[in-house]
Write a protein that holds these residues in place. Structure first.
Motif, PDB file in Angstrom:
ATOM      1  N   GLN A  87      -1.960  12.433 -25.757  1.00 23.04           N
ATOM      2  CA  GLN A  87      -0.265  12.671 -26.421  1.00 23.04           C
ATOM      3  C   GLN A  87       0.085  11.697 -25.327  1.00 23.04           C
ATOM      4  O   GLN A  87       1.342  10.929 -25.999  1.00 23.04           O
ATOM      5  N   HIS A  88      -0.139  11.366 -23.903  1.00 18.27           N
ATOM      6  CA  HIS A  88       0.329   9.901 -22.812  1.00 18.27           C
ATOM      7  C   HIS A  88       0.297   8.468 -23.450  1.00 18.27           C
ATOM      8  O   HIS A  88      -0.649   8.544 -24.619  1.00 18.27           O
ATOM      9  N   SER A  89       1.770   8.365 -23.850  1.00 11.29           N
ATOM     10  CA  SER A  89       2.154   7.124 -23.701  1.00 11.29           C
ATOM     11  C   SER A  89       1.679   5.537 -23.305  1.00 11.29           C
ATOM     12  O   SER A  89       0.934   5.878 -22.028  1.00 11.29           O
ATOM     13  N   ILE A  90       1.325   4.360 -23.869  1.00  8.64           N
ATOM     14  CA  ILE A  90       1.004   3.516 -22.897  1.00  8.64           C
ATOM     15  C   ILE A  90       1.874   3.139 -21.939  1.00  8.64           C
ATOM     16  O   ILE A  90       1.145   2.957 -20.788  1.00  8.64           O
ATOM     17  N   ARG A  91       3.217   3.475 -21.840  1.00  8.92           N
ATOM     18  CA  ARG A  91       3.554   2.643 -20.800  1.00  8.92           C
ATOM     19  C   ARG A  91       3.743   3.654 -19.827  1.00  8.92           C
ATOM     20  O   ARG A  91       3.444   3.242 -18.127  1.00  8.92           O
ATOM     21  N   ALA A  92       3.028   5.162 -19.936  1.00  6.98           N
ATOM     22  CA  ALA A  92       3.283   6.302 -18.962  1.00  6.98           C
ATOM     23  C   ALA A  92       1.644   6.119 -17.970  1.00  6.98           C
ATOM     24  O   ALA A  92       0.942   6.103 -16.809  1.00  6.98           O
ATOM     25  N   CYS A  93       0.392   5.710 -18.914  1.00  9.20           N
ATOM     26  CA  CYS A  93      -0.839   5.020 -18.452  1.00  9.20           C
ATOM     27  C   CYS A  93      -0.693   3.578 -18.022  1.00  9.20           C
ATOM     28  O   CYS A  93      -0.942   3.623 -16.715  1.00  9.20           O
ATOM     29  N   MET A  94      -0.076   2.835 -18.146  1.00 10.34           N
ATOM     30  CA  MET A  94       0.027   1.520 -17.091  1.00 10.34           C
ATOM     31  C   MET A  94       1.077   2.530 -16.200  1.00 10.34           C
ATOM     32  O   MET A  94       0.745   1.611 -15.151  1.00 10.34           O
ATOM     33  N   ALA A  95       1.628   2.229 -16.030  1.00 13.59           N
ATOM     34  CA  ALA A  95       2.434   3.076 -14.512  1.00 13.59           C
ATOM     35  C   ALA A  95       2.173   3.866 -13.925  1.00 13.59           C
ATOM     36  O   ALA A  95       1.551   3.571 -12.566  1.00 13.59           O
ATOM     37  N   LEU A  96       0.865   4.676 -14.235  1.00 12.24           N
ATOM     38  CA  LEU A  96       0.132   5.663 -13.479  1.00 12.24           C
ATOM     39  C   LEU A  96      -0.836   4.790 -13.124  1.00 12.24           C
ATOM     40  O   LEU A  96      -1.486   4.733 -11.737  1.00 12.24           O
ATOM     41  N   MET A  97      -1.415   3.472 -13.559  1.00 17.86           N
ATOM     42  CA  MET A  97      -2.274   2.400 -12.999  1.00 17.86           C
ATOM     43  C   MET A  97      -1.824   1.611 -12.391  1.00 17.86           C
ATOM     44  O   MET A  97      -2.710   1.221 -11.662  1.00 17.86           O
ATOM     45  N   THR A  98      -0.861   1.608 -12.745  1.00 18.20           N
ATOM     46  CA  THR A  98       0.266   0.646 -11.426  1.00 18.20           C
ATOM     47  C   THR A  98       0.030   1.615  -9.876  1.00 18.20           C
ATOM     48  O   THR A  98      -0.192   0.616  -9.521  1.00 18.20           O
ATOM     49  N   ASP A  99       0.928   2.284 -10.453  1.00 16.26           N
ATOM     50  CA  ASP A  99       0.959   3.075  -8.935  1.00 16.26           C
ATOM     51  C   ASP A  99      -0.776   3.402  -8.478  1.00 16.26           C
ATOM     52  O   ASP A  99      -0.616   3.563  -7.196  1.00 16.26           O
ATOM     53  N   ARG A 100      -1.306   3.841  -9.130  1.00 21.05           N
ATOM     54  CA  ARG A 100      -2.436   4.165  -8.366  1.00 21.05           C
ATOM     55  C   ARG A 100      -3.499   3.285  -8.227  1.00 21.05           C
ATOM     56  O   ARG A 100      -4.660   3.621  -7.512  1.00 21.05           O
TER      57      ARG A 100
END
Length: 144
Positions: A87-100
């Motif tokens: 259910q996660h959005s692309i935006r949420a995934c990109m933010a998570l990948m960038t932050d981590r």
């Protein structure tokens, strides 16, 4: 914006290649090369316990002078694993990948691994969404 479930459904190659924690790093490298992927989820007794990537190999084996033949995956895999749900959005995934500072993101649903997203998958989808929006705006401007 699309969800992870939609991206996984649209992926040409939906196979998720995994490896066990007791396999050697050399075995993991062979799978990475054979499948032409940059990371493998590490699964033990049906549970996701880590991820091994080319980055893990470079930093935890090569730079430390370890042997890929005798080193088990468990000793160099990244854990605990950061995951997302369908259910996660692309935006949420990109933010998570960038932050981590992640390049690969396992997708877990009801405790089961259902997919693996790469940063390339997300960038490709974000570009496609931007192209579609630009096309819509151009049509609007032209009065179509």
């Amino acid at each position: 914006m699309k969800t992870v479930a939609q991206i996984l459904r649209d992926k040409q190659n939906r196979d998720v290649h995994t490896i066990g924690p007791h396999a050697t790093v050399l075995e993991a490298l062979q799978v990475l090369a054979e499948k032409n992927v940059g990371a493998l989820p590490v699964v033990e007794d049906g549970q996701l316990v880590g991820v091994i990537s080319e980055r893990d190999y470079a930093r935890k084996v090569v730079l430390r002078g370890r042997s890929s033949v005798g080193t088990p995956v468990r000793s160099i895999m990244s854990a605990p694993v950061v995951t997302v749900g369908p259910q996660h959005s692309i935006r949420a995934c990109m933010a998570l990948m960038t932050d981590r500072h992640l390049r690969h993101l396992p997708v877990v649903e009801n405790g089961h691994l259902v997919g693996l997203l790469s940063i390339g998958d997300l960038v490709k989808e974000a570009i496609a969404e931007q192209d579609a929006l630009i096309g819509q705006l151009q049509q609007y401007i032209r009065g179509e």
